[in-house]
Design a protein around this motif. Structure first.
Motif, PDB file in Angstrom:
ATOM      1  N   ALA A  80      47.960  36.567  46.323  1.00  0.00           N
ATOM      2  CA  ALA A  80      48.237  34.975  46.533  1.00  0.00           C
ATOM      3  C   ALA A  80      47.558  34.551  45.088  1.00  0.00           C
ATOM      4  N   PRO A  81      47.992  33.419  44.642  1.00  0.00           N
ATOM      5  CA  PRO A  81      47.171  32.707  43.515  1.00  0.00           C
ATOM      6  C   PRO A  81      45.517  32.720  43.959  1.00  0.00           C
ATOM      7  N   PHE A  82      44.794  32.808  42.719  1.00  0.00           N
ATOM      8  CA  PHE A  82      43.465  32.844  42.928  1.00  0.00           C
ATOM      9  C   PHE A  82      42.979  32.400  41.442  1.00  0.00           C
ATOM     10  N   LYS A  83      41.464  32.091  41.281  1.00  0.00           N
ATOM     11  CA  LYS A  83      40.913  31.602  39.989  1.00  0.00           C
ATOM     12  C   LYS A  83      39.892  32.633  39.516  1.00  0.00           C
ATOM     13  N   GLY A  84      39.313  33.000  40.616  1.00  0.00           N
ATOM     14  CA  GLY A  84      37.902  33.877  39.859  1.00  0.00           C
ATOM     15  C   GLY A  84      37.847  35.125  40.906  1.00  0.00           C
ATOM     16  N   PHE A  85      36.978  36.301  40.282  1.00  0.00           N
ATOM     17  CA  PHE A  85      36.878  37.593  41.022  1.00  0.00           C
ATOM     18  C   PHE A  85      35.734  38.345  40.578  1.00  0.00           C
ATOM     19  N   LEU A  86      35.347  39.124  41.360  1.00  0.00           N
ATOM     20  CA  LEU A  86      34.266  40.148  40.999  1.00  0.00           C
ATOM     21  C   LEU A  86      34.919  41.524  41.670  1.00  0.00           C
ATOM     22  N   ILE A  87      34.974  42.532  40.838  1.00  0.00           N
ATOM     23  CA  ILE A  87      35.171  43.804  41.682  1.00  0.00           C
ATOM     24  C   ILE A  87      34.316  44.915  40.933  1.00  0.00           C
ATOM     25  N   VAL A  88      33.902  45.678  42.223  1.00  0.00           N
ATOM     26  CA  VAL A  88      33.099  46.998  41.837  1.00  0.00           C
ATOM     27  C   VAL A  88      33.613  47.986  42.945  1.00  0.00           C
ATOM     28  N   GLY A  89      33.440  49.468  42.086  1.00  0.00           N
ATOM     29  CA  GLY A  89      33.659  50.432  43.106  1.00  0.00           C
ATOM     30  C   GLY A  89      32.554  50.968  43.474  1.00  0.00           C
TER      31      GLY A  89
END
Length: 227
Positions: A80-89
């Protein structure tokens, strides 16, 4: 008259303080990327408690369901539309919250590396608060297999698809499905090829398409005959 003026001055002061607090809150929402302090908990605490309702529409998918040590995979956030994120493994089940694997320098202008101080992994976050439909990133697996890896991610919907920012509209510390370590032979197949005098056993890599003859078996015509 003086009492009225005092009341008016007090009201103005309260209004100014409220405005300053509101501006400080917006400034602390980090439209240009998650801060280093969020790398462990993935909590955008400057946004305040989440107001997001219902299940999260966001998922992370991979270009392969398994990884080989050192392999580069594509990791995609969408839904879905979004504006910000943070991803880590992270290693599945690891309680140390240490990041695993390294995101490569993003090709998209909407993403940048973050959480870069770890010796075993880093993270990636947004560079702006424009509306995004998805983001794809290259991630390099650890140099040795560490078991299943799960990607933890926080997505700030932020009122999207509306342009007006709602910083408290976010889903925190979601988890992807496990990315499994490939067994040594899982991504290889055998093929038998009969040459003029030999039967070759060939190993073919599914991922790279590379071929290697591991051994050849002479055909019966090549065996010496008994005198």
């Amino acid at each position: 008259m003086m009492d009225a003026l005092r009341l008016s001055s007090a009201s103005c002061a309260l209004l100014v303080l409220a405005s300053l607090a509101s501006l400080a809150s917006l400034a602390a929402a980090y439209p240009n990327g998650a801060p280093v302090g969020a790398c462990t908990t993935l909590n955008p605490d400057s946004h305040g408690p989440s107001t997001a309702k219902g299940p999260s529409p966001y998922t992370i998918t991979f270009s392969s369901n398994t990884y080989q040590p050192g392999q580069v995979l594509q990791v995609t956030l969408s839904g879905a539309p979004f504006k910000g994120f943070l991803i880590v493994g992270r290693k599945d089940g690891d309680q140390t919250m240490a990041n695993t694997g390294f995101f490569q320098t993003p090709k998209s202008p909407d993403a940048q590396l973050q959480c870069v101080g770890g010796k075993d992994g880093n993270g990636v976050t947004h560079t702006n608060n424009t509306v995004k439909s998805s983001i794809s990133l290259d991630w390099k697996a650890p140099s040795s297999a560490v078991g299943d890896i799960v990607f933890h991610f926080t997505t700030v919907r932020g009122g999207a698809p509306n342009v007006k920012v709602d910083a408290a509209d976010y889903f925190m510390d979601q988890k992807s499905s496990p990315l499994k370590a490939a067994s040594p032979v899982e991504d290889e197949v055998l093929r038998f090829e009969e040459e003029a005098n030999d039967l070759d056993v060939v190993v073919v890599s599914k991922e790279e398409g590379d071929e290697e003859i591991v051994f050849s078996v002479p055909t019966k015509n090549d065996f010496p005959t008994r005198q």
